[in-house]
Design a protein around this motif. Structure first.
Motif, PDB file in Angstrom:
ATOM      1  N   ALA A  50     -11.242 -12.357 -27.778  1.00 61.40           N
ATOM      2  CA  ALA A  50     -10.191 -13.090 -27.061  1.00 61.40           C
ATOM      3  C   ALA A  50     -10.345 -12.930 -25.557  1.00 61.40           C
ATOM      4  CB  ALA A  50      -8.815 -12.608 -27.526  1.00 61.40           C
ATOM      5  N   ALA A  51     -10.720 -11.745 -25.113  1.00 59.34           N
ATOM      6  CA  ALA A  51     -10.907 -11.504 -23.685  1.00 59.34           C
ATOM      7  C   ALA A  51     -12.096 -12.302 -23.139  1.00 59.34           C
ATOM      8  CB  ALA A  51     -11.104 -10.019 -23.425  1.00 59.34           C
ATOM      9  N   ILE A  52     -13.158 -12.429 -23.939  1.00 58.16           N
ATOM     10  CA  ILE A  52     -14.314 -13.234 -23.513  1.00 58.16           C
ATOM     11  C   ILE A  52     -13.886 -14.684 -23.322  1.00 58.16           C
ATOM     12  CG2 ILE A  52     -16.551 -14.168 -24.253  1.00 58.16           C
ATOM     13  CD1 ILE A  52     -17.023 -11.414 -25.651  1.00 58.16           C
ATOM     14  N   VAL A  53     -13.118 -15.211 -24.264  1.00 59.84           N
ATOM     15  CA  VAL A  53     -12.636 -16.593 -24.165  1.00 59.84           C
ATOM     16  C   VAL A  53     -11.690 -16.744 -22.977  1.00 59.84           C
ATOM     17  CG1 VAL A  53     -11.225 -18.342 -25.314  1.00 59.84           C
ATOM     18  CG2 VAL A  53     -12.959 -17.100 -26.603  1.00 59.84           C
ATOM     19  N   GLY A  54     -10.784 -15.779 -22.788  1.00 61.50           N
ATOM     20  CA  GLY A  54      -9.860 -15.834 -21.657  1.00 61.50           C
ATOM     21  C   GLY A  54     -10.583 -15.810 -20.319  1.00 61.50           C
ATOM     22  N   GLU A  55     -11.590 -14.971 -20.213  1.00 64.60           N
ATOM     23  CA  GLU A  55     -12.381 -14.906 -18.984  1.00 64.60           C
ATOM     24  C   GLU A  55     -13.113 -16.225 -18.741  1.00 64.60           C
ATOM     25  OE1 GLU A  55     -14.136 -13.595 -15.500  1.00 64.60           O
ATOM     26  OE2 GLU A  55     -12.463 -12.734 -16.609  1.00 64.60           O
ATOM     27  N   ARG A  56     -13.626 -16.811 -19.800  1.00 65.04           N
ATOM     28  CA  ARG A  56     -14.332 -18.096 -19.688  1.00 65.04           C
ATOM     29  C   ARG A  56     -13.370 -19.184 -19.203  1.00 65.04           C
ATOM     30  NH1 ARG A  56     -19.056 -21.305 -21.045  1.00 65.04           N
ATOM     31  NH2 ARG A  56     -18.257 -23.398 -20.973  1.00 65.04           N
ATOM     32  N   GLN A  57     -12.164 -19.217 -19.734  1.00 61.39           N
ATOM     33  CA  GLN A  57     -11.194 -20.221 -19.319  1.00 61.39           C
ATOM     34  C   GLN A  57     -10.844 -20.068 -17.846  1.00 61.39           C
ATOM     35  OE1 GLN A  57      -8.129 -19.554 -22.214  1.00 61.39           O
ATOM     36  NE2 GLN A  57      -9.036 -20.978 -23.684  1.00 61.39           N
ATOM     37  N   GLY A  58     -10.693 -18.829 -17.397  1.00 63.19           N
ATOM     38  CA  GLY A  58     -10.431 -18.600 -15.981  1.00 63.19           C
ATOM     39  C   GLY A  58     -11.573 -19.081 -15.103  1.00 63.19           C
ATOM     40  N   ARG A  59     -12.789 -18.883 -15.566  1.00 62.92           N
ATOM     41  CA  ARG A  59     -13.959 -19.345 -14.810  1.00 62.92           C
ATOM     42  C   ARG A  59     -14.027 -20.869 -14.774  1.00 62.92           C
ATOM     43  NH1 ARG A  59     -18.425 -15.894 -14.000  1.00 62.92           N
ATOM     44  NH2 ARG A  59     -17.786 -13.741 -14.241  1.00 62.92           N
ATOM     45  N   LEU A  60     -13.688 -21.510 -15.894  1.00 66.77           N
ATOM     46  CA  LEU A  60     -13.707 -22.974 -15.915  1.00 66.77           C
ATOM     47  C   LEU A  60     -12.713 -23.564 -14.918  1.00 66.77           C
ATOM     48  CD1 LEU A  60     -14.079 -23.703 -19.738  1.00 66.77           C
ATOM     49  CD2 LEU A  60     -15.769 -24.123 -17.942  1.00 66.77           C
ATOM     50  N   LEU A  61     -11.553 -22.922 -14.782  1.00 67.86           N
ATOM     51  CA  LEU A  61     -10.562 -23.390 -13.808  1.00 67.86           C
ATOM     52  C   LEU A  61     -11.069 -23.254 -12.373  1.00 67.86           C
ATOM     53  CD1 LEU A  61      -7.282 -21.990 -15.379  1.00 67.86           C
ATOM     54  CD2 LEU A  61      -8.015 -24.383 -15.260  1.00 67.86           C
ATOM     55  N   GLN A  62     -11.990 -22.321 -12.151  1.00 67.98           N
ATOM     56  CA  GLN A  62     -12.572 -22.129 -10.817  1.00 67.98           C
ATOM     57  C   GLN A  62     -13.839 -22.957 -10.634  1.00 67.98           C
ATOM     58  OE1 GLN A  62     -13.212 -17.923 -10.637  1.00 67.98           O
ATOM     59  NE2 GLN A  62     -11.035 -17.440 -10.549  1.00 67.98           N
ATOM     60  N   GLY A  63     -14.199 -23.757 -11.628  1.00 65.08           N
ATOM     61  CA  GLY A  63     -15.378 -24.602 -11.521  1.00 65.08           C
ATOM     62  C   GLY A  63     -16.675 -23.927 -11.938  1.00 65.08           C
ATOM     63  N   GLN A  64     -16.602 -22.780 -12.563  1.00 60.16           N
ATOM     64  CA  GLN A  64     -17.801 -22.086 -13.031  1.00 60.16           C
ATOM     65  C   GLN A  64     -17.919 -22.274 -14.543  1.00 60.16           C
ATOM     66  OE1 GLN A  64     -17.540 -17.975 -11.986  1.00 60.16           O
ATOM     67  NE2 GLN A  64     -16.880 -18.395  -9.895  1.00 60.16           N
ATOM     68  N   SER A  65     -19.087 -22.633 -15.026  1.00 60.89           N
ATOM     69  CA  SER A  65     -19.240 -22.889 -16.453  1.00 60.89           C
ATOM     70  C   SER A  65     -19.909 -21.740 -17.205  1.00 60.89           C
ATOM     71  CB  SER A  65     -20.043 -24.169 -16.672  1.00 60.89           C
ATOM     72  OG  SER A  65     -21.336 -24.017 -16.119  1.00 60.89           O
ATOM     73  N   ASN A  66     -20.303 -20.698 -16.495  1.00 56.21           N
ATOM     74  CA  ASN A  66     -21.008 -19.596 -17.159  1.00 56.21           C
ATOM     75  C   ASN A  66     -20.035 -18.570 -17.735  1.00 56.21           C
ATOM     76  OD1 ASN A  66     -20.261 -18.890 -14.501  1.00 56.21           O
ATOM     77  ND2 ASN A  66     -21.710 -17.217 -14.502  1.00 56.21           N
ATOM     78  N   TYR A  67     -20.524 -17.844 -18.755  1.00 61.84           N
ATOM     79  CA  TYR A  67     -19.786 -16.720 -19.310  1.00 61.84           C
ATOM     80  C   TYR A  67     -20.093 -15.477 -18.469  1.00 61.84           C
ATOM     81  CZ  TYR A  67     -18.711 -19.345 -23.540  1.00 61.84           C
ATOM     82  OH  TYR A  67     -18.234 -20.263 -24.429  1.00 61.84           O
TER      83      TYR A  67
END
Length: 152
Positions: A50-67
């Protein structure tokens, strides 16, 4: 004169009954401990994923697509002590994961770090290996007797 003591037969009978009860109870307590280790591992895996997914979502909001590239801030490739899966108040470009982390420790019911992206959770004296893939953000059990129990 009236005696107020137990006879030898009564004492032997009580000892036999206690032995039978102990023979039934001890294996049940051991099974409960094993179930608790599996439940803890399952909970840890769910929180990490869940934390990996949450971190990914935060990155997507900042325009970053990487994990995130790594799951903790331990500098060495392996660890049997220290916090795993932590943010450790040191947010970097590599990201962070769990706010408090999980203490690495050798032994049943504990996590250790085997390499930069590989972690081991020990259950009932069996190592179950989990691998993090930063390309697709997966945290999978790749080897171990209890992989199905820990991930389903």
């Amino acid at each position: 004169m009236k005696r107020k003591a137990f006879t030898m037969i009564e004492l032997v009978f009580v000892i036999v009954v206690l032995g039978i009860l102990a023979a039934i109870a001890i294996p049940r307590f051991a099974a409960t401990r094993d179930d608790a280790q599996i439940a803890k591992g399952r909970s840890d895996v769910a929180a990490i994923r869940a934390a990996i997914v949450g971190e990914r979502q935060g990155r997507l909001l900042q325009g970053q697509s990487n994990y995130i590239s790594k799951l903790d801030h331990i500098s060495g490739a392996t660890a049997t002590s220290g916090l795993l899966f932590d943010d450790n108040d040191t947010v970097t470009t590599n990201g962070m994961l769990l706010q408090y982390g999980i203490e690495a420790e050798a032994g049943n019911g504990h996590w250790t770090k085997a390499s930069a992206t590989t972690y081991v959770y020990k259950v009932i004296n069996v190592d179950n290996t989990f691998t993090y893939n930063s390309a697709d953000g997966t945290f999978r059990c790749t080897n171990g007797t209890y992989c199905a129990d820990l991930t389903n």
